[in-house]
Design a protein around this motif. Structure first.
Motif, short mmCIF file in Angstrom:
data_model
loop_
_atom_site.label_atom_id
_atom_site.label_comp_id
_atom_site.label_asym_id
_atom_site.label_seq_id
_atom_site.Cartn_x
_atom_site.Cartn_y
_atom_site.Cartn_z
N SER A 111 0.83 -1.21 0.00
CA SER A 111 0.00 0.00 0.00
C SER A 111 0.86 1.25 0.00
N THR A 133 -9.52 7.01 2.49
CA THR A 133 -9.06 6.29 1.30
C THR A 133 -10.21 5.89 0.38
N SER A 189 -2.48 3.98 6.86
CA SER A 189 -3.62 3.13 7.18
C SER A 189 -3.84 2.96 8.68
N ASP A 230 -7.29 5.32 8.03
CA ASP A 230 -7.68 5.97 6.78
C ASP A 230 -9.06 5.56 6.29
#
Length: 542
Positions: free
Chosen positions: A18, A91, A112, A278
């Motif tokens: 990611s 996100t 995240s 996120d």
């Protein structure tokens, strides 16, 4: 005025599953963030005059890097930047904005579920025009560019006021500061029966949502309390904080223990949920019952037709390889496609774009659908609420009925965090060396059927992704999976996934770790975890 600034490469800018994640002080090094952002732009073609979406989860250093990214986008020739007010965009909301406004792509600043703060984690990732994470061919190109970069372009203008919604043109580029919640909330109203959920809540159905002082706070506040009528206070910790209030914004039973304890209490709300830093992960807890992410995926897929956005049925279900096989049985019963991919949401993108899958999920608390190209924590919460409103049953009732119909997959993940990298790699290499000799081996009542290092053959673009996790499959359907995670920033995280399928309803009431005890012991025997990692117990069990 645009400037070209000389720079030198950093050797450690390889994106993981990611994007690029490092500690804040690493990103604060001279030109570190600029190098990576320029490497993104240098790896793309055809964006002159196009729109770039920029946003993040509000963690420490978010605003500073957003300002850099805006100025660099202008100098590199983008025609417009859309940025969330306050630098905030979850996100999944960023994915939706990219798709809705047909942007060229987006830069999402997040690490995240990892902790935030001056010495904690930060991240940058690039999403392509379909709203999903950049595929490996792009991230590989970005990494290759970071190793030789010698300059970056940046426009010289004052920082943008991120706290006022509106448009302005600077250095020939439009900068549009947008409401981060409005478009996403409108999409949720299209997908779900807000009237039915609102009615259920008005009749006394109690919700507790913990936003974990992270990005979903404003989204959950607007949707659950304002639009759906949940009482004030139903959404907790709703102010996004740069350090997430000093907490770890990971919606699991360790970091959301307060919510779990409340949901197990006598006066528990009807429905408990949480989301991460996120906004792409979810935790679902009913009164007196935790729903594993693997079970949640299967139950959501089995009942998706109860929501307006999926009333025509779903095309297929995709899951990451370590996720339990519970959803496979749903797909089989529905007569639809079932896909097993490597870990990383980017692997679902081709399946979604091709119309092969509608709902996707990962055991690490990520679930989503074809409405965006990211996992989506609030989406999962709202689909659960829609199902509960239509069926008029409790979370526990729905889970137990699902097990009775499909069988139960006892499932757990054991994480060994911050393991010495060499030790973790050595453990995996030793496992690879045993794969050929394991089939047929007996461990008590368990016999190894097959053992391999999972390789994924994408049915759409025919690409092959190798070394995606070591699988030990036993006769009868049980399995153990070993994998090193790519989401941490310190050392290595060894993840061990343990699963047993139990078709007998009379054996569905066992405690999970007890039901998996023999498999846990075999995992230790095969991988020699204690001696290789120096750890007697996992850091986290979920």
């Amino acid at each position: 005025m645009n400037k070209t600034v000389p720079t030198k490469p950093y050797p450690d800018q390889k994106p993981g599953t990611s994007g690029l994640r490092k500690k804040v002080p690493v990103f604060q090094q001279q030109d570190y963030a600029e190098n990576f952002i320029q490497s993104i732009f240098d790896s793309l073609e055809g964006f002159a005059g196009k729109t770039l979406v920029i946003g993040g989860d509000g963690r420490y250093y978010n605003r500073e890097v957003i300002q850099k990214a805006i100025k660099m986008a202008a100098a590199n020739g983008f025609g417009k930047v859309m940025v969330g007010k306050g630098g905030i965009l979850s996100t999944p909301a960023a994915s939706h904005i990219i798709r809705k406004y047909k942007a060229f792509g987006g830069i999402i600043l997040s690490a995240s579920h990892n902790p935030g703060g001056p010495t904690e984690d930060f991240g940058i990732k690039y999403n392509i025009g379909n709203g999903g994470p950049a595929p490996e061919k792009i991230t590989d190109a970005i990494f290759a560019r970071t190793k030789v970069i010698d300059s970056y372009k940046i426009a010289d203008f004052a920082d943008i006021n991120l706290d006022v919604i509106g448009k302005q043109t600077i250095a020939g580029m439009i900068v549009s500061v947008i409401d981060p919640v409005e478009d996403y909330a409108a999409l949720m109203e299209e997908l779900f029966d807000f009237g039915a959920i609102r009615n259920m809540i008005s009749l006394g159905f109690r919700i507790c949502f913990d936003a974990m002082s992270a990005v979903t706070g404003p989204y959950a506040k607007e949707i659950l309390e304002i639009r759906l009528g949940a009482p004030n206070g139903s959404v907790r910790n709703f102010m996004p904080l740069p350090d997430f209030g000093g907490h770890h914004p990971d919606p699991n039973l360790v970091h959301a223990k307060e919510l779990y304890d409340e949901m197990m209490g006598e006066d528990a709300p009807d429905f408990g949920a949480a989301s991460d830093g996120d906004g792409d992960r979810n935790l679902i807890i009913g009164k007196g019952i935790f729903v594993t992410p693997s079970d949640s995926l299967a139950i959501l897929a089995a009942n998706a037709n109860l929501a307006p956005g999926y009333s025509a049925g779903i095309a297929g279900i995709a899951r990451s390889m370590p996720t339990s096989g519970a959803s496979d049985r749903v797909a089989e019963k529905l007569g639809i496609g079932s896909y097993e991919t490597p870990t990383g949401w980017k692997f679902f993108g081709n399946l979604l774009d091709a119309g092969l899958a509608t709902i996707c999920g990962e055991e690490s608390a990520g679930t989503g659908s074809n409405h965006v190209r990211e996992k989506d924590g609030l989406w999962a919460v709202l689909l659960w609420l829609n199902i509960l409103a239509v069926r008029g049953e409790s979370v526990a009732d729905i889970v137990h009925q699902h097990w009775a119909a499909y069988g139960r997959n006892y499932y757990s993940r054991h994480d060994y965090e911050g393991v010495d990298t060499d030790a973790a790699n050595g453990l995996v290499e030793a496992l690879r060396g045993k794969l050929d000799s394991l089939p047929g081996t007996q461990f008590g009542n368990l016999t190894v059927a097959t053992a391999d290092d999972f390789a994924y053959h994408d049915p759409v673009d025919k690409s092959v992704s190798k070394n995606q996790g070591i699988r030990i499959l036993f006769e009868g359907g049980s399995r153990v999976v070993f994998r090193l995670s790519g989401t941490g920033t310190s050392g290595a995280t060894l993840r061990v996934y343990i699963e047993r399928y139990e078709p007998d309803p009379n054996r569905h009431g066992l405690e999970t770790q007890e039901a998996l005890a023999d498999l846990i012991a075999v995992a230790e025997t095969i991988a020699v975890i204690r001696s290789r990692t120096g750890r007697d117990t996992p850091s986290v069990i979920t």
